[in-house]
Write an enzyme that holds these catalytic residues in place. Structure first.
Site, PDB file in Angstrom:
ATOM      1  CE1 TYR A 101      -4.062  -2.203   5.311  1.00 16.44           C
ATOM      2  CE2 TYR A 101      -3.159  -0.060   4.725  1.00 16.44           C
ATOM      3  CZ  TYR A 101      -3.814  -1.218   4.367  1.00 16.44           C
ATOM      4  OH  TYR A 101      -4.210  -1.403   3.061  1.00 16.44           O
TER       5      TYR A 101
ATOM      6  CB  SER B  68      -0.860   0.022   1.265  1.00 13.51           C
ATOM      7  OG  SER B  68      -1.498   1.272   1.402  1.00 13.51           O
TER       8      SER B  68
HETATM    9  N1  NAD Z   1      -8.908   0.027  -1.091  1.00 12.74           N
HETATM   10  C1  NAD Z   1      -7.772   0.679  -0.912  1.00 12.74           C
HETATM   11  O1  NAD Z   1      -7.723   1.933  -0.928  1.00 12.74           O
HETATM   12  C2  NAD Z   1      -6.478  -0.079  -0.745  1.00 12.74           C
HETATM   13  C3  NAD Z   1      -5.273   0.624  -0.885  1.00 12.74           C
HETATM   14  C4  NAD Z   1      -4.065  -0.070  -0.718  1.00 12.74           C
HETATM   15  C5  NAD Z   1      -4.090  -1.415  -0.440  1.00 12.74           C
HETATM   16  N2  NAD Z   1      -5.294  -2.073  -0.305  1.00 12.74           N
HETATM   17  C6  NAD Z   1      -5.254  -3.499  -0.021  1.00 12.74           C
HETATM   18  O2  NAD Z   1      -5.941  -4.177  -1.068  1.00 12.74           O
HETATM   19  C7  NAD Z   1      -6.374  -5.449  -0.588  1.00 12.74           C
HETATM   20  C8  NAD Z   1      -7.810  -5.682  -0.998  1.00 12.74           C
HETATM   21  O3  NAD Z   1      -8.620  -4.741  -0.318  1.00 12.74           O
HETATM   22  P1  NAD Z   1      -9.969  -4.123  -0.905  1.00 12.74           P
HETATM   23  O4  NAD Z   1      -9.816  -2.649  -0.865  1.00 12.74           O
HETATM   24  O5  NAD Z   1     -10.331  -4.786  -2.184  1.00 12.74           O
HETATM   25  O6  NAD Z   1     -10.966  -4.463   0.294  1.00 12.74           O
HETATM   26  P2  NAD Z   1     -12.134  -5.532   0.471  1.00 12.74           P
HETATM   27  O7  NAD Z   1     -12.516  -5.417   1.888  1.00 12.74           O
HETATM   28  O8  NAD Z   1     -13.164  -5.331  -0.592  1.00 12.74           O
HETATM   29  O9  NAD Z   1     -11.430  -6.927   0.187  1.00 12.74           O
HETATM   30  C9  NAD Z   1     -10.701  -7.639   1.149  1.00 12.74           C
HETATM   31  C10 NAD Z   1     -11.052  -9.107   1.010  1.00 12.74           C
HETATM   32  O10 NAD Z   1     -10.195  -9.837   1.903  1.00 12.74           O
HETATM   33  C11 NAD Z   1     -10.987 -10.798   2.584  1.00 12.74           C
HETATM   34  N3  NAD Z   1     -10.327 -11.131   3.854  1.00 12.74           N
HETATM   35  C12 NAD Z   1     -10.265 -10.397   4.985  1.00 12.74           C
HETATM   36  N4  NAD Z   1      -9.580 -11.057   5.942  1.00 12.74           N
HETATM   37  C13 NAD Z   1      -9.186 -12.234   5.382  1.00 12.74           C
HETATM   38  C14 NAD Z   1      -8.455 -13.352   5.865  1.00 12.74           C
HETATM   39  N5  NAD Z   1      -7.985 -13.389   7.125  1.00 12.74           N
HETATM   40  N6  NAD Z   1      -8.237 -14.379   5.028  1.00 12.74           N
HETATM   41  C15 NAD Z   1      -8.725 -14.361   3.759  1.00 12.74           C
HETATM   42  N7  NAD Z   1      -9.436 -13.350   3.261  1.00 12.74           N
HETATM   43  C16 NAD Z   1      -9.663 -12.288   4.056  1.00 12.74           C
HETATM   44  C17 NAD Z   1     -12.342 -10.126   2.762  1.00 12.74           C
HETATM   45  O11 NAD Z   1     -13.374 -11.056   3.042  1.00 12.74           O
HETATM   46  C18 NAD Z   1     -12.498  -9.427   1.416  1.00 12.74           C
HETATM   47  O12 NAD Z   1     -13.076 -10.283   0.448  1.00 12.74           O
HETATM   48  C19 NAD Z   1      -6.132  -5.439   0.928  1.00 12.74           C
HETATM   49  O13 NAD Z   1      -4.920  -6.126   1.198  1.00 12.74           O
HETATM   50  C20 NAD Z   1      -5.954  -3.961   1.229  1.00 12.74           C
HETATM   51  O14 NAD Z   1      -5.195  -3.742   2.395  1.00 12.74           O
HETATM   52  C21 NAD Z   1      -6.481  -1.434  -0.466  1.00 12.74           C
END
Ligand code: NAD
Length: 253
Positions: free
Chosen positions: A159, A144
């Protein structure tokens, strides 16, 4: 078709508006057979059922808690029983928590680090032997912008620390497994519009954040999925240990 005949494993790919789900859809549309691993078993199965069909077999959705080694081992054995090989692993699962340093409890720290960072190790450990035995593969890991600039917008310092740990782990695995034909890279997104932020993004905050983004918009799940596709495919055949920013210019360094 960039992934024709390939098998891909994607963690955290069940949530409807998430980056993992968009990636699963894109990979299937490029010919990959996809295994969705998610802590939410029902949504994982439903998501796999909604993917476009490919010629070499059906997609699968399985429960897997990436923070739990035995859960990862059991998911891997089911995936490999169904697919035979895993050519691509996308370590995408993650959770966030908007708390400040002095408010991070021991349980908060353990959980954020376990899901975001240890989860990358756990899943890599259970799929790398199969990749090595089959001549290689591609692993892409979710970090991230929060790791690079000391905090994103919604993630706390734990985080940021966990996502920074992912960068070190991925680079070390890239060095270790390059000779086995396994490439390991990371993506560092800025603010992507998914459900991870819950309902905390108000219209004012959103307008304020966009002022700091040269491309003048927040990111979409598809923006990150496209970079995962590049890293999973042979387009990036000579790329390993790399970190690709997907942040609209929010951080240029
Ligand atoms: N959305 C943002 O702005 C952003 C920015 C940088 C990084 N990220 C990263 O992107 C990734 C995806 O996030 P997103 O934004 O699509 O959010 P999201 O909440 O839509 O997706 C996260 C998914 O991970 C699953 N999950 C949670 N805990 C888990 C576990 N212990 N084991 C297996 N699955 C698990 C959830 O059920 C969900 O389907 C994450 O790692 C997040 O930290 C997101």
């Amino acid at each position: 078709m960039l992934l024709k005949g390939k098998s891909a494993v994607i963690s955290g790919a069940a949530s409807k508006r998430g980056i993992g789900r968009a990636t699963a859809e894109l990979f299937a549309s490029h010919g990959a057979r996809v295994a969705i691993l998610d802590i939410d078993a029902d949504q994982a199965k439903a998501a796999a059922g909604d993917l476009p069909p490919v010629g070499h077999g059906g997609h699968i959705g399985l429960r897997c808690d990436v923070a739990d080694r035995s859960s990862c081992a059991s998911a891997a054995s089911d995936v490999l029983a169904a697919f035979g090989t895993a050519n691509i692993l996308i370590n995408n699962a993650g959770i966030t928590q908007p708390v400040k340093t002095l408010d991070i409890s021991d349980a908060d720290w353990q959980r954020i680090v376990a899901v975001n960072m240890t989860g990358v190790l756990n899943l890599s450990q259970v799929f790398i032997p199969n990749m090595r035995d089959n001549g290689g593969g591609s692993i892409a890991c979710m970090s991230s912008v929060s790791a690079q600039r000391g905090g994103g917008i919604f993630g706390g310092p734990h985080y940021s620390a966990a996502k920074a740990g992912v960068l070190g782990l991925a680079k070390a695995m890239a060095r270790e497994f390059g000779p086995n034909g396994i490439r390991v890279n990371c993506v560092t997104p800025g603010l992507i519009q998914t459900d991870i932020t819950g309902d905390k993004l108000s219209a004012d905050m959103r307008a304020d954040i966009i002022k700091g983004i040269p491309l003048n918009r927040l990111g979409d799940a598809g923006d990150v999925a496209n970079i995962y596709l590049f890293l999973a495919s042979d387009l990036s055949a000579y790329v390993t240990g790399a970190v690709i920013d997907v942040n609209g210019g929010m951080l240029i360094h």
